[in-house]
Design an enzyme around this catalytic site. Structure first.
Site, PDB file in Angstrom:
ATOM      1  CE  LYS A   1      53.457 -45.838  10.595  1.00 53.52           C
ATOM      2  NZ  LYS A   1      52.691 -47.127  10.973  1.00 53.52           N
ATOM      3  CB  SER A   2      49.189 -40.911  16.727  1.00 52.67           C
ATOM      4  OG  SER A   2      49.741 -40.535  17.765  1.00 52.67           O
TER       5      SER A   2
END
Length: 320
Positions: free
Chosen positions: A159-160
């Site tokens: 989850k960048s």
């Protein structure tokens, strides 16, 4: 959604005022998107405020950081306790929770390794993502012209913040074209997910969802819905799905921390089923909201009470 502009934020072990939660313009994250984050919720249950699946969210945060070779200076338990304390300090009964691990200020260049790894925790009051009418009647969505990232480009399992450049394009296009949301395909033309939501399809009572290999984030709410569907006796299949399955589905719905469980009533102006929330979606919605509101037993141990005593954490008593 406008931020309140007040309250407290946790930054690198200290609690600071909202207005003082600043970083340098030369921080690596500003120029190269070198950060990972989470989105979780604290619900106002019948037994008081409780964080929903906080441990799972923080584990995914640390997984994301590991993929990007970012070693957090704080362990998972410290951040979990700090979040609970931060909710207490802000006096919230219900709120959104945003932990962030990011590359800070040292030097500019693609190589992030010389830059420090910083951590911040934010909480704020955030109402439902969609209206009550949308939750009951459904939303209109379109297939986006923007595809999700191809395999072995940027990791979909992390989850960048960098992945959300793609999400912004999906969301803005949908709004510009008069839709509430967009659905992205992967680079092979199969269904992936929404701008920030996992996707489920119902046909003949069977629930299907794209697998992680179709450039899909391993959603916490996605996992909850799969579990709840099993509890309710539904068959769930994780399988690759072509675009056209949306047009012949009996029901389609989004899930996610922000959208919770939201029905989709049309895709590309093609009516889904009856053109409103279907019975499977409604059953899953009801069970989900019963649990997060404390109206049904938390048999899976998903809720962490906020009012329970937690160990002292760095910065818990300080404000500057």
């Amino acid at each position: 959604m406008a931020f309140p502009g007040t309250g407290k934020i946790w930054m690198n072990g200290s609690i600071v005022e909202w207005k003082d939660a600043n970083i340098h313009i030369a921080s690596h994250v500003v120029h190269y998107g070198s950060a990972v984050f989470e989105g979780a919720r604290c619900y106002d249950t019948l037994r008081g405020p409780a964080c929903f699946r906080l441990d799972a969210h923080l584990r995914r945060l640390f997984d994301s950081a590991r993929i990007y070779r970012m070693d957090s200076p704080y362990d998972q338990q410290t951040l979990s306790d700090a979040i609970v304390n931060l909710i207490q300090v802000n006096g919230f009964s219900a709120c959104y929770i945003r932990p962030l691990i990011y590359r800070g200020y040292d030097s500019l260049g693609v190589n992030p390794l010389p830059c420090p790894v910083d951590v911040a925790l934010m909480v704020w009051e955030w109402p439902a993502y969609f209206s009550k009418e949308a939750i009951e009647e459904g939303i209109d969505v379109k297939i986006s012209t923007w595809a999700r990232n191809a395999p072995n480009t940027t990791p979909a399992m992390a989850k960048s913040v960098a992945n959300y450049a793609n999400a912004q394009l999906i969301k803005m296009e949908a709004i510009a074209d008069g839709y509430a949301e967009g659905i992205a395909l992967d680079t092979f033309g199969n269904l992936s997910e929404g701008s920030g939501q996992n996707l489920f399809i119902v046909r003949d009572g069977i629930i299907s969802t794209p697998p992680i290999g179709n450039s899909v984030l391993s959603g916490i709410t996605r996992d909850c819905v799969i579990t709840l569907a099993g509890d309710l006796g539904f068959e769930v299949r994780e399988q690759t799905l072509p675009r056209e399955t949306l047009y012949i589905a009996d029901e389609v719905f989004f899930v996610g921390t922000a959208v919770e469980v939201t029905p989709i009533r049309s895709v590309d102006r093609v009516k889904v089923g009856r053109g409103r929330r279907g019975p499977v979606t409604e059953a899953l919605q009801q069970r989900f909201f019963q649990i997060v509101k404390g109206e049904a037993p938390d048999t899976h141990g998903w809720l962490r009470p906020v009012r329970a005593q937690v160990p002292a954490v760095p910065g818990a008593a300080s404000a500057r």
